[in-house]
Design a protein around this motif. Structure first.
Motif, PDB file in Angstrom:
ATOM      1  N   LYS A 181       2.322   8.862  -0.312  1.00  0.00           N
ATOM      2  CA  LYS A 181       2.502   9.506   0.527  1.00  0.00           C
ATOM      3  C   LYS A 181       2.468  10.951   1.085  1.00  0.00           C
ATOM      4  O   LYS A 181       3.678  11.223   0.496  1.00  0.00           O
ATOM      5  CB  LYS A 181       2.492   8.172   1.497  1.00  0.00           C
ATOM      6  CG  LYS A 181       2.624   7.435   1.803  1.00  0.00           C
ATOM      7  CD  LYS A 181       2.954   6.883   2.983  1.00  0.00           C
ATOM      8  CE  LYS A 181       2.685   4.617   2.884  1.00  0.00           C
ATOM      9  NZ  LYS A 181       2.691   4.151   3.689  1.00  0.00           N
ATOM     10  N   VAL A 182       2.075  11.561   1.898  1.00  0.00           N
ATOM     11  CA  VAL A 182       2.225  12.583   2.279  1.00  0.00           C
ATOM     12  C   VAL A 182       3.934  12.429   3.693  1.00  0.00           C
ATOM     13  O   VAL A 182       3.568  12.225   4.497  1.00  0.00           O
ATOM     14  CB  VAL A 182       1.278  13.937   2.615  1.00  0.00           C
ATOM     15  CG1 VAL A 182       2.162  15.045   3.373  1.00  0.00           C
ATOM     16  CG2 VAL A 182       0.520  14.144   1.866  1.00  0.00           C
ATOM     17  N   ASN A 183       4.871  13.644   2.952  1.00  0.00           N
ATOM     18  CA  ASN A 183       5.950  12.805   4.699  1.00  0.00           C
ATOM     19  C   ASN A 183       6.550  14.132   5.173  1.00  0.00           C
ATOM     20  O   ASN A 183       6.938  14.768   4.110  1.00  0.00           O
ATOM     21  CB  ASN A 183       7.030  11.898   4.177  1.00  0.00           C
ATOM     22  CG  ASN A 183       7.857  11.561   4.664  1.00  0.00           C
ATOM     23  OD1 ASN A 183       7.559  11.659   6.114  1.00  0.00           O
ATOM     24  ND2 ASN A 183       8.995  10.886   4.597  1.00  0.00           N
ATOM     25  N   ALA A 184       5.989  14.424   6.481  1.00  0.00           N
ATOM     26  CA  ALA A 184       6.702  15.530   6.599  1.00  0.00           C
ATOM     27  C   ALA A 184       7.809  15.518   6.815  1.00  0.00           C
ATOM     28  O   ALA A 184       8.031  14.402   8.195  1.00  0.00           O
ATOM     29  CB  ALA A 184       5.274  16.917   7.608  1.00  0.00           C
ATOM     30  N   GLU A 185       9.122  15.979   7.061  1.00  0.00           N
ATOM     31  CA  GLU A 185      10.281  15.811   7.644  1.00  0.00           C
ATOM     32  C   GLU A 185      11.098  17.643   7.796  1.00  0.00           C
ATOM     33  O   GLU A 185      11.135  18.184   6.793  1.00  0.00           O
ATOM     34  CB  GLU A 185      10.865  14.304   7.145  1.00  0.00           C
ATOM     35  CG  GLU A 185      11.402  14.956   5.666  1.00  0.00           C
ATOM     36  CD  GLU A 185      12.273  14.115   5.208  1.00  0.00           C
ATOM     37  OE1 GLU A 185      13.120  13.795   4.757  1.00  0.00           O
ATOM     38  OE2 GLU A 185      11.169  12.784   5.104  1.00  0.00           O
TER      39      GLU A 185
END
Length: 120
Positions: A108-112
């Motif tokens: 998954k692409v996870n922006a943080e």
């Protein structure tokens, strides 16, 4: 990504990256990866690439948009790299390919927020 930006890889000296870090500081932050810094009174401090302090004469590679490499957004400091390689692929196409590959791998692409830039 409404613009037709393409990928450009610049080779810069550490001293040039310091200038880039100061630009980031005076503009109160810019999107950047692989670099960490602290901004105090519009000045970049504790500038690191992959956790290591920048060495002024060492060469580093910067992947960016052709627009910025051509001096767009007042980044004229990028117009005099040690070397430059231009690629025809549009950035959005590269991003789509990257996300598609991650998806195929079940990732998954996870922006943080990761603390790349700290403002004191």
């Amino acid at each position: 990504m409404p613009f037709e930006n393409t990928l450009t890889i610049l080779e810069l000296k550490g001293s040039q990256l310091r200038q880039l870090a100061d630009y980031i500081a005076t503009t109160h932050g810019q999107p950047v990866a692989g670099m960490t810094l602290t901004i105090t009174n519009n000045k970049a401090q504790d500038i690191r690439i992959k956790g290591q302090a920048i060495e002024d004469n060492k060469l580093y590679k910067l992947v960016t948009y052709d627009y910025l490499a051509n001096g767009g957004d007042n980044l004229t400091l990028l117009t005099q790299p040690v070397s430059r390689a231009n690629y025809p692929q549009r950035m959005r196409e590269g991003l789509i390919e990257y996300v598609s590959e991650l998806t195929k791998e079940g990732k998954k692409v996870n922006a943080e927020l990761d603390g790349r830039i700290k403002i004191n």
